[in-house]
Enzyme design. Structure first.
Site, PDB file in Angstrom:
ATOM      1  NE  ARG A 115      50.207  15.333  -9.374  1.00 39.45           N
ATOM      2  CZ  ARG A 115      49.604  15.832  -8.306  1.00 39.45           C
ATOM      3  NH1 ARG A 115      50.276  16.620  -7.498  1.00 39.45           N
ATOM      4  NH2 ARG A 115      48.352  15.564  -8.040  1.00 39.45           N
TER       5      ARG A 115
ATOM      6  CD  GLN B  11      45.169   1.987  -6.860  1.00 39.72           C
ATOM      7  OE1 GLN B  11      45.913   2.885  -6.454  1.00 39.72           O
ATOM      8  NE2 GLN B  11      43.857   2.062  -6.734  1.00 39.72           N
TER       9      GLN B  11
ATOM     10  CD  GLU C 291      54.081  11.381 -14.729  1.00 43.55           C
ATOM     11  OE1 GLU C 291      55.174  11.948 -14.900  1.00 43.55           O
ATOM     12  OE2 GLU C 291      53.040  11.706 -15.314  1.00 43.55           O
TER      13      GLU C 291
ATOM     14  CG  ASN D  36      47.151  14.683 -12.176  1.00 38.91           C
ATOM     15  OD1 ASN D  36      48.079  14.607 -11.398  1.00 38.91           O
ATOM     16  ND2 ASN D  36      47.145  14.056 -13.332  1.00 38.91           N
TER      17      ASN D  36
END
Length: 293
Positions: free
Chosen positions: A46, A68, A86, A120
């Site tokens: 990404r 989380q 991220e 992703n």
């Protein structure tokens, strides 16, 4: 992780989920790790993160914290390398946090690459080019063929091939795709142009005139069928109109190979012409044919 989320992946990937699962195992602990000690995953496919959504996440983290934990691995140099999470790391920094809950796992380079890609690809907002880069990353870093990537990802080989092919677009057109100005369908159709010099001007025409995929397909067909400038010294033979069934077969071949495919017929004989744009594109087509160089 739910079974529904796993269902999109092919064989060979399920074993990775014990490493990707963000719920700590019985023997694991969640610990607070300083954000300054965390380096980004170098294999993150990404490239762009929605700043509005990141700010919303940052506001939530300010109020309630990070629910989380992120997944890290111990760096061989110093600190930690990010495996998954991220957006949470970026948003935590925006929220002014100095640490983040994390699970540290012992993962090798291959697992790090595959998990970064998986995390992703499971998200719906990945751009077509970012998805293409993810498949290319698996092929280049793990020495996988397109067929092997397709098998691992639970996708068809033409599906992977069509995404990989987007990487051959000119940079200017790639930007249009990344900025969501051109759709995947429009980008694929542009790649069908025989004269690649017309690709960027036609992409701009798509934006200026808001052409649909169908309109673009018709425009590309017209450009591809145009004869070259007439040569007065040579008389060109009259162009024979192809039967509808041959045109239909050509279309199916183009959809499968993700490139121009033409049938030249003369009586009961003929030849098939499949275009490739580069050496890597040739390898992609040979892979679809189960031919190894």
């Amino acid at each position: 992780m739910s079974k529904a989320r796993k269902s999109g992946l092919g064989r060979g990937m399920d074993a990775l989920f014990s490493s990707y699962e963000e719920t700590p195992a019985d023997h694991e602990i969640v610990e607070d790790i300083l954000l300054e000690d965390i380096r980004p995953n170098p294999y993150q496919p990404r490239k762009k993160f929605d700043e509005t959504l990141l700010q919303e996440l940052a506001d939530s983290i300010k109020q309630s914290g990070v629910f989380q934990p992120v997944i890290l691995r111990q760096s061989t140099i110093k600190g930690y390398e990010l495996i998954a999470g991220e957006r949470r790391v970026r948003a935590s920094r925006m929220a002014g946090k100095t640490s983040i809950p994390a699970i540290v796992r012992d993962l090798d380079e291959q697992q790090m690459i595959e998990i970064a890609v998986i995390e992703n690809l499971q998200r719906e907002d990945l751009s077509p080019l970012e998805e293409a880069e993810a498949y290319s990353l698996l092929m280049n870093k793990l020495s996988l063929t397109q067929a092997e990537v397709a098998d691992r990802m639970g996708k068809s080989r033409p599906y992977i091939a069509n995404y990989i092919r987007l990487l051959s677009l000119p940079d200017e057109v790639k930007e249009m795709v990344n900025d969501n100005h051109l759709s995947m369908g429009q980008a694929r159709t542009l790649l069908g142009l025989k004269d690649k010099n017309q690709l960027i001007p036609l992409a701009k025409k798509v934006l200026d005139e808001q052409l649909t995929v169908r309109q673009l397909e018709e425009y590309v067909q017209r450009l591809n069928s145009q004869s070259p400038a007439p040569d007065d010294t040579k008389k060109k033979p009259a162009k024979v109109k192809k039967p509808a069934e041959i045109i239909a077969i050509e279309q199916q071949m183009q959809d499968y190979f993700g490139t121009s495919a033409i049938i030249h017929q003369k009586g009961d004989k003929g030849k098939i012409e499949i275009e490739y744009l580069s050496q890597s594109d040739l390898i992609r087509i040979l892979d679809l044919l189960d031919i190894q160089l």
